[in-house]
Design an enzyme around this catalytic site. Structure first.
Site, PDB file in Angstrom:
ATOM      1  N   GLY A 101      -2.985 -23.144  45.584  1.00  7.23           N
ATOM      2  CA  GLY A 101      -2.923 -23.877  44.513  1.00  7.23           C
ATOM      3  C   GLY A 101      -4.424 -23.949  43.778  1.00  7.23           C
ATOM      4  O   GLY A 101      -5.195 -23.349  44.442  1.00  7.23           O
ATOM      5  N   LEU A 161     -10.255 -24.626  48.026  1.00  6.60           N
ATOM      6  CA  LEU A 161     -11.170 -23.232  47.403  1.00  6.60           C
ATOM      7  C   LEU A 161     -12.479 -24.027  47.130  1.00  6.60           C
ATOM      8  O   LEU A 161     -13.499 -22.900  47.009  1.00  6.60           O
ATOM      9  CB  LEU A 161     -10.244 -22.710  46.514  1.00  6.60           C
ATOM     10  CG  LEU A 161      -8.853 -21.934  46.895  1.00  6.60           C
ATOM     11  CD1 LEU A 161      -8.237 -21.383  45.888  1.00  6.60           C
ATOM     12  CD2 LEU A 161      -9.569 -20.840  47.896  1.00  6.60           C
ATOM     13  N   GLN A 202     -11.182 -27.252  39.250  1.00  7.39           N
ATOM     14  CA  GLN A 202     -12.045 -26.211  39.942  1.00  7.39           C
ATOM     15  C   GLN A 202     -12.608 -25.060  39.108  1.00  7.39           C
ATOM     16  O   GLN A 202     -13.267 -24.419  39.876  1.00  7.39           O
ATOM     17  CB  GLN A 202     -10.999 -25.655  41.113  1.00  7.39           C
ATOM     18  CG  GLN A 202     -10.481 -26.891  42.145  1.00  7.39           C
ATOM     19  CD  GLN A 202      -9.539 -26.545  43.053  1.00  7.39           C
ATOM     20  OE1 GLN A 202      -8.423 -26.373  42.892  1.00  7.39           O
ATOM     21  NE2 GLN A 202     -10.035 -26.059  44.206  1.00  7.39           N
TER      22      GLN A 202
HETATM   23  O1  GNR Z   1      -5.426 -22.805  49.175  1.00  3.12           O
HETATM   24  C1  GNR Z   1      -5.150 -23.774  49.728  1.00  3.12           C
HETATM   25  N1  GNR Z   1      -4.513 -24.072  50.602  1.00  3.12           N
HETATM   26  C2  GNR Z   1      -4.543 -25.286  51.149  1.00  3.12           C
HETATM   27  C3  GNR Z   1      -3.866 -25.385  52.482  1.00  3.12           C
HETATM   28  C4  GNR Z   1      -3.640 -26.879  52.682  1.00  3.12           C
HETATM   29  C5  GNR Z   1      -3.403 -27.547  52.214  1.00  3.12           C
HETATM   30  C6  GNR Z   1      -3.811 -27.672  50.738  1.00  3.12           C
HETATM   31  C7  GNR Z   1      -4.201 -26.600  50.298  1.00  3.12           C
HETATM   32  S1  GNR Z   1      -4.592 -26.276  48.623  1.00  3.12           S
HETATM   33  C8  GNR Z   1      -5.888 -24.954  48.544  1.00  3.12           C
HETATM   34  C9  GNR Z   1      -6.249 -24.595  47.309  1.00  3.12           C
HETATM   35  C10 GNR Z   1      -6.931 -25.409  46.551  1.00  3.12           C
HETATM   36  O2  GNR Z   1      -8.185 -25.918  47.045  1.00  3.12           O
HETATM   37  N2  GNR Z   1      -6.255 -26.067  45.807  1.00  3.12           N
HETATM   38  O3  GNR Z   1      -6.983 -27.237  45.126  1.00  3.12           O
HETATM   39 NI    NI Z   2      -8.528 -27.876  46.491  1.00  2.00          NI
END
Ligand code: GNR
Ligand code: NI
Length: 173
Positions: free
Chosen positions: A46, A93, A51
């Site tokens: 996501g 991220l 971000q």
């Molecule tokens: O890549 C992501 N993995 C994830 C793993 C467990 C719970 C939420 C996430 S979201 C994250 C990407 C991100 O920071 N989205 O805002």
């Molecule tokens: Ni996130």
């Protein structure tokens, strides 16, 4: 195809309550595709607009194993949530290399506008429900650290301050 820079905690944009999208045009559609490219390259499941430096209410996600289920949500709103909670080990991220268990409602129903301007709804449980709630938190200036104890939050935030300094040094070298 463009890869965008992802902001790291602590950053004031990641603390901002984002503004609703008022115009859905080709520029926004291109940016959403750039966000998906950036998310897949990271790799992540996501990515929310703040971000990548835009304090506006839109996000992308894909919890499939094979990039087969991209979703683009504009102005999403939670319209119903489960009474029961679920715990999941989350990452972000914007907080690379840190993970922690977060408790959230086990399912959610979300209303949103898609990239064509059509009104849609999605009801999700499991990882998709976790990811939707995690991304929608970003639109309100909230990261998963805000769901932890102040002690855990402060430990990880201090490590991120150091990691950001190292990244800035490396970029200058
Ligand atoms: O890549 C992501 N993995 C994830 C793993 C467990 C719970 C939420 C996430 S979201 C994250 C990407 C991100 O920071 N989205 O805002
Ligand atoms: Ni996130």
């Amino acid at each position: 195809m463009a890869k965008l820079d992802i902001l790291w905690v602590p950053d004031p944009i990641l603390k901002t309550k984002c503004a609703p999208v008022t115009v859905i045009d080709d520029a926004l559609r291109v940016f959403l595709d750039d966000m998906l490219d950036t998310m897949y390259a990271a790799p992540g499941i996501g990515l929310a607009a703040p971000q990548v430096g835009r304090a506006e209410r839109f996000l992308v996600l894909d919890v499939s194993d094979d990039k087969s289920a991209p979703l683009k949500l504009i102005n999403p709103e939670i319209v119903d949530v489960a009474d029961e909670d679920a715990v999941y080990e989350e990452g972000c991220l914007s907080i690379p290399e840190h993970y922690a268990e977060v408790t959230r409602p086990a399912w959610v129903k979300v209303a949103y506008t898609d990239e064509t301007g059509a009104a849609r709804e999605i009801t999700a449980d499991g990882l998709l429900a976790v990811c939707l709630q995690h991304e929608m938190d970003h639109l309100d200036g909230i990261v998963f650290l805000d769901h932890l104890s102040a002690l855990k939050r402060n430990i990880i935030t201090r490590k991120m301050v150091k990691a950001k300094k190292a990244r800035t040094r490396d970029a200058a070298a």
